[in-house]
Structure formats: C-alpha cells, structure tokens
Enzyme design. Structure first.
Site: not given
Ligand code: NAD
Ligand code: UGA
Length: 475
Positions: A12, A15, A42, A170, A232, A281, A344
């Site tokens: 993978g 990101y 990619r 992560e 969060l 996420c 963001k």
C-alpha cells in the site's frame, strides 16, 4: 528468537504507506524498504523524476523522497517479489466502509486486507513479522493469522513459514504527516511475541524516545486506534454544535474555544469549528465502531457514537442552507467562488471533504461554482462532483455548472459570494478590498473556517458571515 530486520516491504503506497515508509527510510539507512502497490499509476508517480508529480502532497515529503529514493526507499509494482524478500511486512492498504452486502454502510471492507494476507501467505519465506498499519476492526489480527496459515497449509514449504502478527496503528494527520511521523505523541505496538515487538520497537527508537513507545495486547492496540479517531471526531462535533449556539445567541466560538480550552482537562487543541470534519477516516472509523458495538449487543453505545456523525452531517447541510438563505433564498445562475476543496489545508486529499457535499448542493440549487484549490486538480474534482468541468464561457450562461480557476482575482469578477471552505493560509492575506470591488453587490463572504481577520473585512464594503459568530451582540 532475535529478529534482525534488514528488508521491509510495505503493501500500500497511499497516504499512510508512502509517508510512513519515507520517514522510516530516512531514519534507518541500513534497512531496505520497498513500498508496493497494485495501483501502477500511483507507483509510477512515486518514481517520477519530477518530485512535484508525487501522488501525495505533504509538506516535507519531497525532500525525504529526494534523499532516500533509489538508495534505501523503493516504490515497486512487484508485490510478490518484495513480499518474498522481506523480514517485516507492513500492511497499509485501504479499509473503507462496505458499500454492499452484510454490514454495508457500517462495517469496514476488509477485502484488500484479505488479499494482502493471502499474498503474504503464498510468497513470504521463513520467519516474517506482519505489521497491521491499516486501521482495522478489533480482532482482525486473528482473521489475518487464520488466512496466513490456512493458505500456506496447501503449500509445499508450509513448515518453513512462521508469522508474527503485530498491530501498529498509524496516528498521523494529513497535512502534518511528516511532522507527526518525525515526532509522534506515541507509537503503539500491540502483540504477543516479545521478540517481534522488540524488533519493531528497535526501528522506532532510532528517532523516537523509548518512553513514547507503548506496548499493549493486540486487541487494545487495534481498538485504541478506532477510539482515538472517535474521540477526535467527537470533539469536532461538540465544538460544531456549540458554533450553532454561538450564532443563535451572540457568543463567539473562538472566545468560547479559548475559554474552555484553557482548562487543562479539556485542552486547547482540536477545538476549531468548521464546515464539518472530512477525510477518509473519521466517518468510516466511527461507522465501524458502531458496527462493532451492535455486534456485541451494545446498542446504546452505538447510538451514542452515531450522534457524532449526525451532528457532522447536520453541520454541513446547515452551512449550505445559510448560504442559500443569505443570498435571498436562491443561488440560481449566481456565480459562487469556492475557496478550498481539500478536506483540510496542506493536503491534496479530498476524501469526504465537506466541499464535495456543499458544492453538489449549491449546484442542485442552480449555483455556478468557480472552484479554487492550490493542490487539488480538476480531474479529482470531476470525480468527486461526478460532473464534468464546464468552460468559463458556459458558466456565465447556464446554471449548476462548475469551473476550476487558477486565479482567485479572476474568479471573483461579478461573483455574488466567496465561500471559504478550506483553511489554506494563502486565503488569509488576499487583497479582500480588491476582491470586494470586483464582485456584484450585495456581495458576501462565507467564512466557514473562522479564518479571516474581521477587522480587515469590516473595513470593506462586503457582507461577512463567519462560523460560530453571533450577530446578536450587546445587551
Ligand atoms: P490509500 O487508499 O491512500 O492507500 C492504500 C493503497 O493500498 C492504495 O494505493 C491501494 O491501491 C493499495 N492496495 C490495496 N490493496 C492492495 C494489495 N493487495 N496489494 C498492494 N497494494 C494494495 O489509503 P490510506 O489513506 O493510506 O489509508 C490506509 C490505511 O491507513 C486505512 O486503513 C486508513 O484507515 C489508515 N489510516 C489512514 C490515515 C490517513 O491519514 N490517510 C491515517 C492513519 C491511518
Ligand atoms: C485524523 C486524525 O487526526 C489522525 O490522528 C488519524 O491518524 C487520521 O485521522 C486517520 O486515522 O486517518 P486527518 O483526518 O488526516 O487525521 O486530519 P485531522 O487534522 O484530524 O482533520 C480531520 C477533519 O477535521 C478535517 O476536515 C479538519 O478540517 C477537521 N477539523 C480538525 C476541524 O474541523 N476542527 C479541528 O479543530 C480539527
């Protein structure tokens, strides 16, 4: 047994896989790291000579790739060979929400995890440490273990394969990934085998204080990742719910955030009201948590977490409604300039960006959008909006179209509103007077990030709406 890690494979190159392996490569020059992916385009972009073409934009990433690529950091489409050569394999594949079948809309789709586990089972050699880097439902390590051993049971060399499974979630945030990886608050390692845990810790202690490396059992580690994201996201939904109270009462969300955040128990971070959280996420991990709760019969707990998502959806649609209402109840044929499309600042990622929903809604209402974002390219916006980009000429003679502009000052000509959706720094110091002068009157700025300096805006001739700021001030 003592493990000596010399060769890492990361499945993978997204990101997480790309930036996290780049930082390991930077700090562990003696270890060879191969990041593999089935997405050939990619991989080609990771190998592009022009570092501006890397598939992921993260501040500081280009420099590391420049330094390590071709030395101890490699990007390859050869999954099987690199699995076979590795002593340690990170699984960093996508785990999105299932869109069909059992658990659709809530459970994580683990087909990419299963595929990776099957490939590892087939091609790995000898003793291999398998590290779950992807965010996974609690207990996935047990499924991975079953797949690893069941597939290799058919293989002739089954006795030569041993797997040690660790969970190492992560916690990086996009836009600050390199900073977060260089200096994380903690590194979490869950596992059963002491030597395997030690082997992974030994990588991290090359640049991270020992005290920050936390070890737990596998299930605590897997669950802690989901819970971190849930907490969060809950904070953002909490502050966003308060932004609506501020607007209704005349309080100011910045002042309220500052006042409550000064209490150490609450803490000052992650209290910025906005158009709703995006990113790949938060939503998917809470949906997964809800699914797990329901699976264990914890329906009240599931209901509790579902509210975090409900408030988020409500925040996104309430902002859209405010924009339409302020523009005399119709945006049909009006030119609306969208500043920022990524979820963001400092990333080119648009997954679950509130901008997608807000733009789609405004186009349904007939608004013509001129979108500006410094890092998101137009083809990504086309995918997200599921609509081809119009030409600038079409924009002026139609309804519900969009166009991507490279120049904000051109974009705002005759516009009715500027809608600020992403907190890119460059928006703060625009020449707002010049912008106001080129817009059609009465013109509006909708600041969904509380980004602009109200003193500057109040000195120019423009209506200004900002998140969490009540206009019923004074007694
Ligand atoms: P991503 O979609 O950017 O990258 C995943 C990559 O895995 C894709 O390029 C895909 O082609 C590749 N892949 C899938 N199956 C494969 C296979 N069998 N063999 C080789 N390659 C394969 O996803 P991401 O954002 O990097 O997230 C990966 C995981 O990390 C997810 O579980 C996510 O929840 C978690 N996570 C993401 C972030 C973040 O900021 N994006 C942060 C922390 C954790
Ligand atoms: C988040 C977590 O912060 C990471 O720890 C985690 O590793 C990651 O998810 C993941 O698992 O994918 P990320 O989504 O990249 O990271 O970015 P955040 O900074 O958390 O922002 C998420 C969303 O919340 C963005 O849309 C952001 O604009 C919004 N946000 C954030 C606010 O509206 N207000 C805030 O105060 C903070």
């Amino acid at each position: 047994m003592v493990f000596e890690v010399k060769n890492i494979c990361c499945i993978g190159a997204g990101y997480v896989g790309g930036p996290s392996m780049a930082v390991i490569a930077k700090n562990c020059p003696d270890i060879q790291i191969n990041v593999v992916d089935i997405n050939i385009e990619r991989i080609e972009r990771w190998n592009d000579k022009n570092l501006k073409n890397l598939p992921i934009y993260e501040p500081g990433l280009e420099e590391i790739v420049k330094k390590c690529r071709g030395k101890n950091l490699h990007f390859s489409k050869n999954v099987n060979l690199n699995i076979a050569n590795a002593d340690m394999i990170f699984i960093s594949v996508n785990t999105p929400t299932k869109t069909k079948g059992l658990g659709a809309g809530f459970a994580s789709d683990l087909k990419w995890i299963e595929k990776s586990a099957r490939e590892i089972s087939k091609y790995a050699k000898g003793k291999t440490i398998i590290v779950e880097k992807s965010t996974l439902p609690v207990k996935t390590a047990s499924t991975i273990k079953k797949i690893l051993y069941s597939t290799s049971e058919n293989s002739s060399d089954k006795n030569e394969k041993t797997f040690y499974i660790l969970s190492n979630p992560e916690f990086l945030a996009e836009g600050s990934a390199i900073k977060d990886l260089d200096n994380p608050d903690r590194v979490l390692i869950g596992g059963e085998d002491e030597e395997a845990i030690k082997a992974l810790s030994n990588l991290y202690i090359k640049w991270i204080d020992k005290e920050k490396i936390l070890t737990t059992n596998l299930w605590s580690s897997e669950l802690s990742k989901l819970i971190s994201n849930a907490f969060l996201a809950q904070r953002i939904s909490s502050i966003n719910s308060v932004s609506a109270i501020c607007e209704a009462t005349g309080a100011d969300i910045k002042e309220v955030s500052m006042a409550i955040g000064s209490d150490k128990r609450i803490g000052k971070f992650f209290l910025n009201a906005g158009p709703g959280f995006g990113g790949s996420c938060f939503k998917k991990d809470i949906l997964n948590l809800i699914y797990i709760c329901k699976h264990y019969g914890l329906d009240k707990v599931a209901d509790y977490w579902e509210q975090v998502i409900n408030i988020n959806s409500w925040q996104i649609s309430r902002i859209t409604q405010i924009i339409v209402e302020k523009l005399f109840g119709t945006v049909s044929g009006k030119r609306l300039v969208i500043l920022g499309f990524s979820f963001k600042a400092n990333t080119n990622d648009t997954r679950e960006s509130p901008a997608i929903y807000i733009c789609q809604k405004l186009m349904i209402e007939g608004g013509n959008l001129i979108i500006y974002d410094p890092k998101v390219d137009y083809s990504q916006i086309e995918n997200d909006l599921n609509k081809k980009m119009a030409s600038i000429e079409e924009i002026d003679h139609s309804e519900g179209e969009w166009y991507k502009s490279k120049n904000i000052y051109n974009a705002v000509q005759d516009a009715d509103a500027v809608i600020l959706l992403t907190e890119w720094d460059q928006f703060i110091n625009l020449d707002w007077e010049r912008i106001s002068n080129s817009m059609r009157k009465p013109s509006w700025i909708f600041d969904t990030r509380y980004l602009l300096d109200p003193r500057i805006i109040s000195s120019i001739n423009i209506n200004y709406w900002r998140i969490g700021y009540g206009d019923k001030r004074g007694i």
